[in-house]
Design an enzyme around this catalytic site. Sequence first.
Site, PDB file in Angstrom:
ATOM      1  N   TYR A 159       0.755  -0.936  -0.067  1.00 60.50           N
ATOM      2  CA  TYR A 159       0.043   0.038   0.015  1.00 60.50           C
ATOM      3  C   TYR A 159       0.901   1.289  -0.025  1.00 60.50           C
ATOM      4  CZ  TYR A 159      -3.678  -3.518   0.586  1.00 60.50           C
ATOM      5  OH  TYR A 159      -4.307  -4.574   0.470  1.00 60.50           O
ATOM      6  N   ARG A 219       3.094  -1.212  11.001  1.00 60.41           N
ATOM      7  CA  ARG A 219       3.096  -2.354  10.474  1.00 60.41           C
ATOM      8  C   ARG A 219       3.968  -2.504   9.213  1.00 60.41           C
ATOM      9  NH1 ARG A 219      -1.685  -6.224   7.938  1.00 60.41           N
ATOM     10  NH2 ARG A 219      -0.898  -8.147   9.136  1.00 60.41           N
TER      11      ARG A 219
END
Length: 371
Positions: free
Chosen positions: A185, A232
């Site tokens: 992403y 993350r």
Amino acid sequence: MPHSLFDPVQLGDLPLRNRIAMAPLTRNRARGNVPNALTATYYGQRASAGLIISEGAPISQQGQGYADVPGLYQPEQLAGWQGVTEAVHAQGGTIFAQLWHVGRVSHTSLQPAGGAPVAPSALTAEAKTYLVDAATGAGSFAATSAPRALLAQELPGIVADFAQAARHARQCGFDGVEIHGANGYLLDQFLKDGSNQRDDAWGGSIENRVRLVCEVVQAVTAAIGAGRVGLRISPVSPANGIHDSAPQPLFEHLLRCLAPLGLAYIHVIEGATGGPRSLPEQPFDYAALKAAYRSAGGQGLWMVNNGYTREMALEAVASGYADMVAWGKDFIANPDLVERLRRDAPLNPGRRELYYGGGAEGYTDYPTLAD
């Protein structure tokens, strides 16, 4: 004395009752991108986890890449999330919101005014997104749209959107946030040279490619306090067509830069997301990554993820290799996963065909041991 997976642990500002985390799991059940009562039931059922990390919550419409995912930027979304956090807290649980900008992993039909998705460089992702037919309500997977390269002057606005989403998360009752810097992403796209081919201050060298992640982390920690923020990462996962030519020095540099900020945890996906834990074509030393973080002063908990069995998780925590272990798909089918792990009880199998979209079936109807 060695720790157990079931021991309490202090995560930043927050005491957790065990070292088991529920990983973020996109379920595409928030109709109109608003969490609902069914969402609250689903998370409340799983509140025995030491930490729940919510499914990815887009920080803006531009950050959305899939249909029916619950955002964190509109008043009705915040009201919906408040019902979720109340359900988790009523069961004594702790829940973080995952802050998500998908970048190029999107489709024009989801973007403001039908525009192109955004990315560090105008390179189309080798990935699919999930769309819902407005007439029939049926969901299906479709190829992502070609993105446009972000202008340098647009990046401060994206940093500000992350910070505002963090404030919104606290406003609707989340205990903290996890910044999604993994799985191909937007933030991962900036980190990795396979997707970031810029020649300005946001691309090229490792120092330039980590800049956006570092600025986002700084803004979010300034907004809500570092003790309520995690990050993350997925150093070598090829998810959504992502890759880097030299991930070891890249991620060691990133974590050295972030170490002084006092994050609550680092959440590391080992290997390919939802796939092999080791990739022979791209070896990676996770122990060395953790050592680089610790040597630079990083005190956040070290959370590991991807394909952990009960035995692997017990050993990871007892040996000190990890402070917490996160499970994803096993939490879909086992709302009482913590108790099943504690008792070494059999796990319910997941119904893959019901993972994305739909209603209560395959979402809130999995039996517990008590059932």
